[in-house]
Design a protein around this motif. Structure first.
Motif, PDB file in Angstrom:
ATOM      1  N   SER A  40       7.381 -34.502  -3.242  1.00  0.00           N
ATOM      2  CA  SER A  40       7.789 -33.247  -2.622  1.00  0.00           C
ATOM      3  C   SER A  40       7.989 -33.517  -1.131  1.00  0.00           C
ATOM      4  CB  SER A  40       6.677 -32.224  -2.870  1.00  0.00           C
ATOM      5  OG  SER A  40       6.773 -31.160  -1.990  1.00  0.00           O
TER       6      SER A  40
ATOM      7  N   TYR B 240       6.606 -33.047   3.657  1.00  0.00           N
ATOM      8  CA  TYR B 240       5.263 -33.328   4.089  1.00  0.00           C
ATOM      9  C   TYR B 240       5.203 -34.514   5.032  1.00  0.00           C
ATOM     10  CZ  TYR B 240       0.412 -32.167   2.817  1.00  0.00           C
ATOM     11  OH  TYR B 240      -0.867 -31.703   2.796  1.00  0.00           O
TER      12      TYR B 240
ATOM     13  N   GLU C  30       5.823 -37.789   3.265  1.00  0.00           N
ATOM     14  CA  GLU C  30       7.160 -37.915   2.690  1.00  0.00           C
ATOM     15  C   GLU C  30       8.047 -36.833   3.260  1.00  0.00           C
ATOM     16  OE1 GLU C  30       4.820 -38.322  -0.182  1.00  0.00           O
ATOM     17  OE2 GLU C  30       3.962 -36.377   0.283  1.00  0.00           O
TER      18      GLU C  30
ATOM     19  N   GLY D 297       0.821 -37.127  -1.492  1.00  0.00           N
ATOM     20  CA  GLY D 297      -0.433 -36.772  -0.821  1.00  0.00           C
ATOM     21  C   GLY D 297      -1.286 -35.927  -1.747  1.00  0.00           C
ATOM     22  N   MET D 298      -1.237 -36.234  -3.043  1.00  0.00           N
ATOM     23  CA  MET D 298      -1.885 -35.357  -4.019  1.00  0.00           C
ATOM     24  C   MET D 298      -3.357 -35.723  -4.206  1.00  0.00           C
ATOM     25  SD  MET D 298      -0.819 -34.453  -7.911  1.00  0.00           S
ATOM     26  CE  MET D 298       0.640 -33.485  -7.650  1.00  0.00           C
TER      27      MET D 298
ATOM     28  N   ARG E  23      -6.682 -30.663 -12.175  1.00  0.00           N
ATOM     29  CA  ARG E  23      -5.512 -31.520 -12.344  1.00  0.00           C
ATOM     30  C   ARG E  23      -5.813 -32.647 -13.323  1.00  0.00           C
ATOM     31  NH1 ARG E  23      -3.846 -31.792  -5.971  1.00  0.00           N
ATOM     32  NH2 ARG E  23      -2.860 -29.742  -5.869  1.00  0.00           N
TER      33      ARG E  23
ATOM     34  N   ILE F 198      -4.280 -27.877  -3.027  1.00  0.00           N
ATOM     35  CA  ILE F 198      -5.701 -27.583  -2.905  1.00  0.00           C
ATOM     36  C   ILE F 198      -5.960 -26.724  -1.676  1.00  0.00           C
ATOM     37  CG2 ILE F 198      -6.619 -29.551  -4.165  1.00  0.00           C
ATOM     38  CD1 ILE F 198      -7.084 -30.830  -1.399  1.00  0.00           C
ATOM     39  N   GLN F 199      -5.028 -26.733  -0.722  1.00  0.00           N
ATOM     40  CA  GLN F 199      -5.184 -25.834   0.422  1.00  0.00           C
ATOM     41  C   GLN F 199      -5.136 -24.377  -0.061  1.00  0.00           C
ATOM     42  OE1 GLN F 199      -3.249 -28.723   0.658  1.00  0.00           O
ATOM     43  NE2 GLN F 199      -4.977 -29.593   1.765  1.00  0.00           N
TER      44      GLN F 199
HETATM   45  N1  ARG Z   1      -3.379 -32.746  -0.698  1.00  0.00           N
HETATM   46  C1  ARG Z   1      -2.960 -31.455  -1.073  1.00  0.00           C
HETATM   47  C2  ARG Z   1      -3.005 -31.294  -2.579  1.00  0.00           C
HETATM   48  O1  ARG Z   1      -3.148 -32.223  -3.298  1.00  0.00           O
HETATM   49  C3  ARG Z   1      -1.584 -31.083  -0.568  1.00  0.00           C
HETATM   50  C4  ARG Z   1      -0.490 -32.037  -0.885  1.00  0.00           C
HETATM   51  C5  ARG Z   1       0.876 -31.472  -0.540  1.00  0.00           C
HETATM   52  N2  ARG Z   1       1.888 -32.473  -0.667  1.00  0.00           N
HETATM   53  C6  ARG Z   1       3.200 -32.312  -0.409  1.00  0.00           C
HETATM   54  N3  ARG Z   1       4.008 -33.326  -0.534  1.00  0.00           N
HETATM   55  N4  ARG Z   1       3.668 -31.160  -0.026  1.00  0.00           N
HETATM   56  O2  ARG Z   1      -2.936 -30.221  -3.064  1.00  0.00           O
END
Ligand code: ARG
Length: 494
Positions: free
Chosen positions: A44, A47, A51, A106-107, A113, A156-157
């Protein structure tokens, strides 16, 4: 032009366009349908510095920390890498539909999940922060009491914000698809604050001097990991090379490359302060990037209109044939497709097709299919009207001369009907051209999406959107003018 020529050239156009789309969509297909030498990753790209789109020079390249890691891992494992994109909340569904081999976005691995997908070991740790206008001084969860708080949907935010809202009174949450949208909402004063990961918040704050951010204390760190479809055989090999690049310092180098200072951040110029001070010079270097959305938009429209016309003609014939069950089916079809939102149909076709049929439909194909099905429903009514408006005497004459029904339809009635409904068809085409912007929601980088990407990278919204609007307007005007020229010629040839 005689009727035969018109039809022949229509068929030719359809054939050409279909071959283009098949060729094009190959590049959008997931690994399941590719050779084993290529891995497909989905991300996505909203970010930075994890990315994001590098829009300089018109290339459509997704870059960032995650991308570098993915490239390193793929190379070490001996695979080529292909990158697809979607909004964050579409990533897990994409894995479940086996649309991609893995996700890097950044997951963070969470128990919920993990019920649906598998994760690698963690490769980076981050913390949540509160981003707000300078001077807001929002430092901890309690400070958010009575505030409007933005978060990215499906992250997760969002979850953390929900948890905070249970404890702290009066918090109103606003979920948006993309992080830059969340930041924009703060800047335009619609929300008071947002919860964003630290490294990402840092980039946004650097590019927007009117924002500040504070790390939420006592927040435990949330790590980033690679996500895979449940049971994927890639988890093991990925973990091995991930550990390897952790140990040999490669990962640290990438961390330094992307997370130190603001080189990681694509926006360096000072953002516009309140008021309507437009500055188009800021998007000048990105204009080629936006313009490259045009061919895709046009291809999409042309395909949908032609296929929709064919499908609409078939439907309209079913309606007027006088065979009850067929009429009934065609009417029911029309009523369903006119009675539900196009956006919903689009999401259904895109997300449900792989699950139902096992066919990994590309975003572009899903778009064309949905628009064809939908516009066929509308066009069938227009065409039915057009056919019924053709003088009854003509069909009677043809019948009495022994011309078979289908031949009469094809040769006598339909061409006249089409000529009658030309203005309505032009309307439909214009509608489709503009509605094509909807496919941006499933990740087709057409005009609107390109403009949004530029806006996200430069943290400005007005200029790229206005520019996109201008492109649409020019395209529609061009279409209108050529349609009236065509109409004039047809009338002359009468
Ligand atoms: N680390 C957070 C999650 O896993 C947010 C990741 C958002 N990543 C992005 N590419 N928008 O929920």
């Amino acid at each position: 032009m005689n009727k035969k020529k018109v039809w022949l050239s229509t068929i030719l156009v359809v054939a050409v366009v279909i071959s283009i789309i098949i060729g094009h969509s190959n590049s959008l297909k997931a690994a399941s349908s590719l050779g084993k030498d290529t891995l497909t990753m989905i991300t996505s790209p909203d970010y930075p510095p994890y990315e994001f789109y590098d829009t300089k020079g018109g290339d459509r390249e997704i870059v960032g920390f995650d991308i570098d890691i993915a490239k390193t891992l793929a190379e070490k494992l001996g695979f080529k890498l292909q990158i697809m994109e979607s909004d964050f909340n579409g990533l897990i569904p994409a894995l479940q539909a086996n649309r991609a081999d893995f996700v890097m976005a950044g997951m963070t691995p969470t128990p919920e999940r993990q019920k649906n997908i598998d994760f690698s070991i963690i490769y980076y740790e981050a913390k949540d922060t509160i981003v707000a206008p300078k001077g807001s001084n929002l430092k901890q969860p309690q400070d958010l009491s009575g505030k409007k708080v933005g978060v990215q949907l499906g992250t997760i935010q969002e979850q953390n914000a929900q948890k905070i809202a249970k404890k702290v009174a009066g918090i109103q949450l606003k979920q948006l698809n993309k992080v830059p949208e969340v930041v924009q909402e703060i800047k335009s004063g619609r929300i008071d604050a947002a919860i964003v990961e630290d490294t990402v918040a840092k980039g946004f704050a650097q590019a927007n001097p009117d924002l500040e951010f504070n790390v939420i204390p006592s927040e435990e760190a949330s790590g980033s990991a690679i996500a895979f479809p449940k049971g994927s055989s890639f988890v093991e090999p990925f973990n091995k090379v991930l550990q390897q690049i952790k140990d040999d310092g490669t990962l640290n180098k990438l961390v330094a490359k992307w997370f130190s200072q603001n080189t990681a951040n694509p926006a360096s110029s000072t953002p516009a302060k309140g008021g309507l001070n437009l500055d188009f010079t800021r998007i000048l270097p990105d204009i080629p990037f936006i313009l490259r959305g045009i061919p895709l938009t046009l291809l999409f429209t042309l395909l949908s209109v032609t296929l929709g016309l064919i499908w609409g003609t078939i439907l309209s014939l079913l309606k007027i044939l006088g065979i009850k069950p067929l009429t009934w089916v065609a009417n029911a079809y029309t009523s369903v497709f006119r009675g539900t939102p196009l956006l919903l149909q689009l999401a259904l076709v895109y997300y449900a097709t792989p699950q139902l049929t096992g066919y990994d439909i590309s975003a572009l194909q899903a778009g064309v299919l949905t628009f064809t099905l939908n516009s066929g429903a509308y066009m069938s009514e227009t065409i039915r009207g057009g056919i019924q408006a053709v003088d009854k005497g003509q069909s009677e004459a043809a019948m009495s001369m022994g011309v078979p029904y289908w031949l009469m339809m094809w040769d006598v009635i339909l061409p006249q009907a089409l000529k009658n409904i030309l203005p309505a068809l032009v309307n439909e085409t214009i509608g489709l051209l503009k509605d094509s912007a909807l496919v941006s929601t499933i990740g087709v980088v057409e005009i609107l999406r390109s403009a949004q990407i530029v806006g996200a990278n430069k943290y400005i919204y007005f200029e790229p959107l206005l520019f996109a609007g201008l492109i649409y307007y020019v395209l529609v005007m061009g279409m209108t003018l050529s349609a009236s020229a065509l109409e004039r010629r047809l009338r002359q040839s009468e």
